[in-house]
Write an enzyme that holds these catalytic residues in place. Structure first.
Site, PDB file in Angstrom:
ATOM      1  N   HIS A   1      56.965  52.420  54.650  1.00 49.32           N
ATOM      2  CA  HIS A   1      57.394  51.028  54.515  1.00 49.32           C
ATOM      3  C   HIS A   1      56.648  50.112  55.482  1.00 49.32           C
ATOM      4  O   HIS A   1      56.755  50.275  56.697  1.00 49.32           O
ATOM      5  CB  HIS A   1      58.891  50.978  54.810  1.00 49.32           C
ATOM      6  CG  HIS A   1      59.516  49.638  54.685  1.00 49.32           C
ATOM      7  ND1 HIS A   1      60.235  49.062  55.706  1.00 49.32           N
ATOM      8  CD2 HIS A   1      59.544  48.766  53.653  1.00 49.32           C
ATOM      9  CE1 HIS A   1      60.708  47.892  55.296  1.00 49.32           C
ATOM     10  NE2 HIS A   1      60.293  47.680  54.059  1.00 49.32           N
TER      11      HIS A   1
ATOM     12  N   HIS B   1      55.126  40.409  56.333  1.00 47.74           N
ATOM     13  CA  HIS B   1      56.475  40.440  55.771  1.00 47.74           C
ATOM     14  C   HIS B   1      57.197  39.095  55.836  1.00 47.74           C
ATOM     15  O   HIS B   1      57.617  38.545  54.835  1.00 47.74           O
ATOM     16  CB  HIS B   1      57.341  41.504  56.443  1.00 47.74           C
ATOM     17  CG  HIS B   1      58.739  41.503  55.907  1.00 47.74           C
ATOM     18  ND1 HIS B   1      59.744  40.720  56.450  1.00 47.74           N
ATOM     19  CD2 HIS B   1      59.284  42.134  54.852  1.00 47.74           C
ATOM     20  CE1 HIS B   1      60.846  40.884  55.747  1.00 47.74           C
ATOM     21  NE2 HIS B   1      60.598  41.742  54.771  1.00 47.74           N
TER      22      HIS B   1
ATOM     23  N   GLU C   1      53.608  50.917  51.589  1.00 51.73           N
ATOM     24  CA  GLU C   1      54.160  49.682  51.015  1.00 51.73           C
ATOM     25  C   GLU C   1      53.691  48.526  51.885  1.00 51.73           C
ATOM     26  O   GLU C   1      53.500  48.693  53.105  1.00 51.73           O
ATOM     27  CB  GLU C   1      55.694  49.775  51.031  1.00 51.73           C
ATOM     28  CG  GLU C   1      56.422  48.658  50.303  1.00 51.73           C
ATOM     29  CD  GLU C   1      56.975  47.544  51.176  1.00 51.73           C
ATOM     30  OE1 GLU C   1      57.631  46.647  50.650  1.00 51.73           O
ATOM     31  OE2 GLU C   1      56.723  47.568  52.418  1.00 51.73           O
TER      32      GLU C   1
ATOM     33  N   GLU D   1      54.042  44.563  47.453  1.00 51.36           N
ATOM     34  CA  GLU D   1      55.128  43.618  47.189  1.00 51.36           C
ATOM     35  C   GLU D   1      54.626  42.185  47.246  1.00 51.36           C
ATOM     36  O   GLU D   1      54.034  41.752  48.243  1.00 51.36           O
ATOM     37  CB  GLU D   1      56.271  43.790  48.205  1.00 51.36           C
ATOM     38  CG  GLU D   1      57.399  42.790  47.905  1.00 51.36           C
ATOM     39  CD  GLU D   1      58.568  42.820  48.878  1.00 51.36           C
ATOM     40  OE1 GLU D   1      58.716  43.803  49.640  1.00 51.36           O
ATOM     41  OE2 GLU D   1      59.337  41.845  48.864  1.00 51.36           O
TER      42      GLU D   1
ATOM     43  N   ASP E   1      53.450  43.776  52.044  1.00 51.44           N
ATOM     44  CA  ASP E   1      53.962  42.486  51.583  1.00 51.44           C
ATOM     45  C   ASP E   1      52.799  41.498  51.563  1.00 51.44           C
ATOM     46  O   ASP E   1      52.097  41.360  52.563  1.00 51.44           O
ATOM     47  CB  ASP E   1      55.040  41.966  52.547  1.00 51.44           C
ATOM     48  CG  ASP E   1      56.179  42.948  52.737  1.00 51.44           C
ATOM     49  OD1 ASP E   1      57.039  43.040  51.854  1.00 51.44           O
ATOM     50  OD2 ASP E   1      56.186  43.657  53.779  1.00 51.44           O
TER      51      ASP E   1
HETATM   52  O1  G3P Z   1      59.866  48.066  49.492  1.00 47.74           O
HETATM   53  C1  G3P Z   1      61.160  47.751  49.790  1.00 47.74           C
HETATM   54  C2  G3P Z   1      61.366  46.785  50.901  1.00 47.74           C
HETATM   55  O2  G3P Z   1      60.145  46.461  51.476  1.00 47.74           O
HETATM   56  C3  G3P Z   1      62.042  45.540  50.501  1.00 47.74           C
HETATM   57  O3  G3P Z   1      62.511  44.794  51.586  1.00 47.74           O
HETATM   58  O4  G3P Z   1      62.443  43.032  53.263  1.00 47.74           O
HETATM   59  O5  G3P Z   1      61.322  45.193  53.731  1.00 47.74           O
HETATM   60  O6  G3P Z   1      60.334  43.617  52.103  1.00 47.74           O
HETATM   61  P1  G3P Z   1      61.611  44.145  52.708  1.00 47.74           P
HETATM   62 CA    CA Z   2      58.461  44.848  51.456  1.00 53.15          CA
END
Ligand code: G3P
Ligand code: CA
Length: 297
Positions: A46, A88, A73, A156, A75
């Site tokens: 993450h 993020h 993962e 994301e 953002d």
């Molecule tokens: O991939 C799941 C997670 O990243 C979603 O929440 O706030 O960490 O972007 P957040």
């Molecule tokens: Ca995320």
């Protein structure tokens, strides 16, 4: 532990990466039992391995790679001058030294800063002195590192409502960097909390695998399945029956909707959600999750 030879077939049917044998005896006798029939979810780092390195930096991608973790993962957001970067929060102050470098620019929104300005920031020191000088990566730099490491990306689109057209722009950039060719496509999933944004990605590039972040009502799942291959809920919102309900609906590519849940940072919770039948576990500590799943299977 043996991997059942028929796993490829069965796995294709139920959309799992691997199935583990109940017992050698059961296989020999042709009996099936659910007793040791463990489903092994994929582990996703993450924001990179963000328990061990500053989130959403190249160091976090490498930390995942060093642990032998394939999936990361991140953002994606957009600068004032239209460049795609990896971060993020929609503001720069938590994960960089922007308050020192640009003290008069509160509230430090990403969309108020140019890429040149963002590249001056230290995105590592807040996490620890070892990471001083780590920068905010552009999407391109990030993709290059994921590629060099032979990793896979759960990308994301963060707060896409703030960045009109970011779906088309992101897909264009991914295509230019070779990430939408036949070989790479299986290494990429695009997800968002914004359902319209996921729908747009699916409409623009129906071949790209997508995920919706959230926990839609079971009755609404068929609607989400028109444009998603995954439903990715936070772990406190799910139980075995919800996961089964999601996996009983076919997603946008005709395979059962997958469930990747977040953010699971301890072994017992990982084992618990694996027992609910999830397909993926998104975690800041991918080694902890992977080791717990290995020990439990
Ligand atoms: O991939 C799941 C997670 O990243 C979603 O929440 O706030 O960490 O972007 P957040
Ligand atoms: Ca995320």
């Amino acid at each position: 532990m043996q991997i059942r030879p028929a796993a490829a077939l069965t796995g294709a049917l139920i959309g799992m990466s691997a199935l583990f044998l109940p017992t050698a005896t059961a296989q020999a006798t042709g009996r099936t039992t659910h007793h040791h029939h463990h489903h092994h979810p994929v582990t996703v780092a993450h924001r990179g391995a963000s328990g061990y390195a500053p989130e959403n930096t190249l160091a976090a991608v490498d930390a995942a790679d060093d642990l032998g973790i394939d999936w990361v993962e991140n953002d994606i957001q957009r600068t004032r001058d239209g460049e795609l970067i990896v971060m993020h929060d929609t503001t720069l102050n938590r994960t960089t030294d922007v308050e020192q470098v640009f003290p008069d620019r509160a509230p430090w929104k990403i969309s108020d800063f140019t890429l040149d300005e963002i590249e001056k920031l230290d995105a590592g020191s807040w996490f620890g002195p070892d990471f001083q000088g780590e920068t905010v990566p552009t999407l391109e730099e990030y993709m290059d590192r994921v590629s060099d490491n032979h990793q896979k990306l759960l990308l994301e689109l963060k707060a896409p409502e703030l960045y009109p057209g970011i779906e088309r722009q992101t897909l264009r950039e991914l295509r230019r960097e070779g990430w939408l060719d036949h070989r790479h496509k299986r290494r990429l999933i695009v997800q968002s909390f914004n359902a319209e944004s996921v729908r747009t990605v699916h409409r623009l590039r129906p071949d790209v695998k997508t995920g919706f972040l959230g926990t839609p009502a079971v009755a609404d799942l068929p609607e989400y399945a028109e444009f998603s291959d995954q439903i990715n809920p936070s772990y406190p919102t799910i139980d075995a029956s919800y996961v089964a309900a999601v996996r009983s609906v076919d997603g946008a590519h005709g395979k059962p909707l997958e469930v990747y849940t977040w953010t699971v940072n301890d072994g017992p919770t990982a084992v618990s959600v694996a027992g609910m039948g999830v397909d993926g576990i998104i975690t800041n500590k991918p080694d902890v999750v992977r080791d717990a799943l290995d020990d439990a299977s």
